[in-house]
Scaffold this motif. Structure first.
Motif, mmCIF file in Angstrom:
data_model
loop_
_atom_site.group_PDB
_atom_site.id
_atom_site.type_symbol
_atom_site.label_atom_id
_atom_site.label_comp_id
_atom_site.label_asym_id
_atom_site.label_seq_id
_atom_site.Cartn_x
_atom_site.Cartn_y
_atom_site.Cartn_z
ATOM 1 N N MET A 1 -73.896 -49.915 -15.052
ATOM 2 C CA MET A 1 -74.534 -48.693 -15.760
ATOM 3 C C MET A 1 -73.743 -47.553 -15.577
ATOM 4 N N SER A 2 -73.072 -47.309 -16.725
ATOM 5 C CA SER A 2 -72.052 -46.287 -16.726
ATOM 6 C C SER A 2 -72.557 -44.750 -16.625
ATOM 7 N N ASP A 3 -73.781 -44.438 -17.031
ATOM 8 C CA ASP A 3 -74.268 -43.210 -16.658
ATOM 9 C C ASP A 3 -74.982 -42.966 -15.416
ATOM 10 N N CYS A 4 -75.065 -44.197 -14.372
ATOM 11 C CA CYS A 4 -75.763 -44.035 -13.087
ATOM 12 C C CYS A 4 -75.234 -43.201 -12.260
ATOM 13 N N ILE A 5 -75.793 -42.423 -11.483
ATOM 14 C CA ILE A 5 -74.933 -41.656 -10.371
ATOM 15 C C ILE A 5 -74.711 -42.561 -9.301
ATOM 16 N N PHE A 6 -75.896 -43.497 -8.853
ATOM 17 C CA PHE A 6 -75.385 -44.202 -7.700
ATOM 18 C C PHE A 6 -74.486 -45.358 -7.965
ATOM 19 N N CYS A 7 -74.442 -45.860 -9.191
ATOM 20 C CA CYS A 7 -73.381 -46.781 -9.649
ATOM 21 C C CYS A 7 -72.035 -46.110 -9.371
ATOM 22 N N LYS A 8 -71.994 -44.873 -9.871
ATOM 23 C CA LYS A 8 -70.765 -44.133 -9.569
ATOM 24 C C LYS A 8 -70.227 -43.839 -7.972
ATOM 25 N N ILE A 9 -71.348 -43.938 -7.208
ATOM 26 C CA ILE A 9 -71.197 -43.722 -5.837
ATOM 27 C C ILE A 9 -70.644 -45.244 -5.380
ATOM 28 N N VAL A 10 -71.208 -46.292 -5.790
ATOM 29 C CA VAL A 10 -70.931 -47.723 -5.404
ATOM 30 C C VAL A 10 -69.502 -47.822 -5.895
ATOM 31 N N SER A 11 -69.125 -47.440 -7.128
ATOM 32 C CA SER A 11 -67.728 -47.647 -7.561
ATOM 33 C C SER A 11 -66.628 -46.665 -7.023
ATOM 34 N N GLY A 12 -67.128 -45.727 -6.389
ATOM 35 C CA GLY A 12 -66.029 -44.514 -5.777
ATOM 36 C C GLY A 12 -65.617 -43.697 -6.731
ATOM 37 N N GLU A 13 -66.264 -43.641 -8.147
ATOM 38 C CA GLU A 13 -65.907 -42.704 -8.977
ATOM 39 C C GLU A 13 -66.494 -41.299 -8.607
ATOM 40 N N ILE A 14 -67.648 -41.516 -7.795
ATOM 41 C CA ILE A 14 -68.252 -39.944 -6.971
ATOM 42 C C ILE A 14 -67.835 -40.427 -5.746
ATOM 43 N N LYS A 15 -66.773 -39.654 -4.969
ATOM 44 C CA LYS A 15 -66.393 -39.849 -3.509
ATOM 45 C C LYS A 15 -67.563 -39.443 -2.589
ATOM 46 N N THR A 16 -67.925 -40.478 -1.738
ATOM 47 C CA THR A 16 -69.057 -40.455 -0.736
ATOM 48 C C THR A 16 -68.865 -41.062 0.357
ATOM 49 N N ASN A 17 -69.118 -40.557 1.708
ATOM 50 C CA ASN A 17 -69.002 -41.131 2.527
ATOM 51 C C ASN A 17 -70.041 -41.949 3.140
ATOM 52 N N PHE A 18 -69.910 -43.344 3.181
ATOM 53 C CA PHE A 18 -70.894 -44.385 3.574
ATOM 54 C C PHE A 18 -71.164 -44.470 5.142
ATOM 55 N N VAL A 19 -72.458 -44.420 5.249
ATOM 56 C CA VAL A 19 -72.836 -44.379 6.734
ATOM 57 C C VAL A 19 -72.985 -46.141 6.954
ATOM 58 N N TYR A 20 -73.090 -46.700 6.013
ATOM 59 C CA TYR A 20 -73.247 -48.181 6.307
ATOM 60 C C TYR A 20 -72.817 -48.805 5.082
ATOM 61 N N GLU A 21 -72.230 -50.066 5.155
ATOM 62 C CA GLU A 21 -72.084 -50.812 3.831
ATOM 63 C C GLU A 21 -71.786 -52.422 4.200
ATOM 64 N N ASP A 22 -72.211 -53.145 3.356
ATOM 65 C CA ASP A 22 -71.908 -54.526 3.341
ATOM 66 C C ASP A 22 -71.646 -55.093 1.905
ATOM 67 N N SER A 23 -71.867 -56.129 1.771
ATOM 68 C CA SER A 23 -71.249 -56.921 0.539
ATOM 69 C C SER A 23 -72.319 -56.644 -0.443
ATOM 70 N N ASP A 24 -73.664 -56.244 -0.294
ATOM 71 C CA ASP A 24 -74.502 -56.051 -0.923
ATOM 72 C C ASP A 24 -75.142 -54.733 -1.055
ATOM 73 N N VAL A 25 -75.013 -53.953 0.233
ATOM 74 C CA VAL A 25 -75.597 -52.659 0.208
ATOM 75 C C VAL A 25 -75.008 -51.484 0.589
ATOM 76 N N VAL A 26 -74.979 -50.280 0.231
ATOM 77 C CA VAL A 26 -74.269 -49.029 0.813
ATOM 78 C C VAL A 26 -75.410 -48.085 1.158
ATOM 79 N N ALA A 27 -74.964 -47.062 2.067
ATOM 80 C CA ALA A 27 -76.073 -46.115 2.503
ATOM 81 C C ALA A 27 -74.915 -44.789 2.800
ATOM 82 N N PHE A 28 -75.693 -43.693 2.555
ATOM 83 C CA PHE A 28 -74.917 -42.582 2.750
ATOM 84 C C PHE A 28 -75.885 -41.370 2.870
ATOM 85 N N TYR A 29 -75.726 -40.199 3.473
ATOM 86 C CA TYR A 29 -76.517 -39.042 3.689
ATOM 87 C C TYR A 29 -76.977 -38.444 2.217
ATOM 88 N N ASP A 30 -78.441 -38.116 2.145
ATOM 89 C CA ASP A 30 -79.102 -37.679 0.942
ATOM 90 C C ASP A 30 -78.294 -36.164 0.831
#
Ligand code: AMP
Ligand code: ZN
Length: 114
Positions: A1-30
């Motif tokens: 989804m091109s306009d989804c903020i969380f998809c942009k976090i997953v893709s790296g378009e919005i730089k975010t530090n992940f506190v957890y990640e695996d092949s299916d899930v990512v997590a970050f501070y709110d």
């Protein structure tokens, strides 16, 4: 989804530090924390809301919860307690329409929630 903020976090378009990640899930501070520990866990896959999950997503949803329990241990809120929240649609205040699980802890949480 091109306009989804969380998809942009997953893709790296919005730089975010992940506190957890695996092949299916990512997590970050709110970005607007409601508690001393407030982590958002999301599937990499775009699913709009919890009410949209299908049988095939059972493993994915389990992985979200397993990751949350790991993070609760890591952030030392397992014994004191924590809350896992999924907001679904308007009345629950869902603001981002990409499924996510909130992990909240580090303070006494009131019940019932507002
Ligand atoms: P909800 O109300 O359940 O849809 O929650 C969405 C959450 O995402 C809110 O708590 C927001 O503060 C959080 N949020 C929105 N954008 C970002 C972002 N770029 N990074 C981290 N958290 C975010
Ligand atoms: Zn998305």
């Amino acid at each position: 989804m091109s306009d989804c903020i969380f998809c942009k976090i997953v893709s790296g378009e919005i730089k975010t530090n992940f506190v957890y990640e695996d092949s299916d899930v990512v997590a970050f501070y709110d970005i607007k924390p409601e508690a001393p520990v407030h982590i958002v866990l999301i599937p990499r896959e775009h699913i709009e809301r919890i009410s949209n999950i299908k049988e095939k997503d059972a493993g994915l949803v389990s992985k979200l919860f397993l990751a949350a329990t790991k993070l609760a241990q890591e952030k030392h809120i397992e014994t004191s307690g924590y809350r896992l929240v999924i907001n679904c649609n308007k009345d629950a205040g869902q603001a981002v329409f990409h499924l996510h699980l909130h992990l909240l802890g580090g303070r006494k949480l009131t019940w019932p929630p507002g």
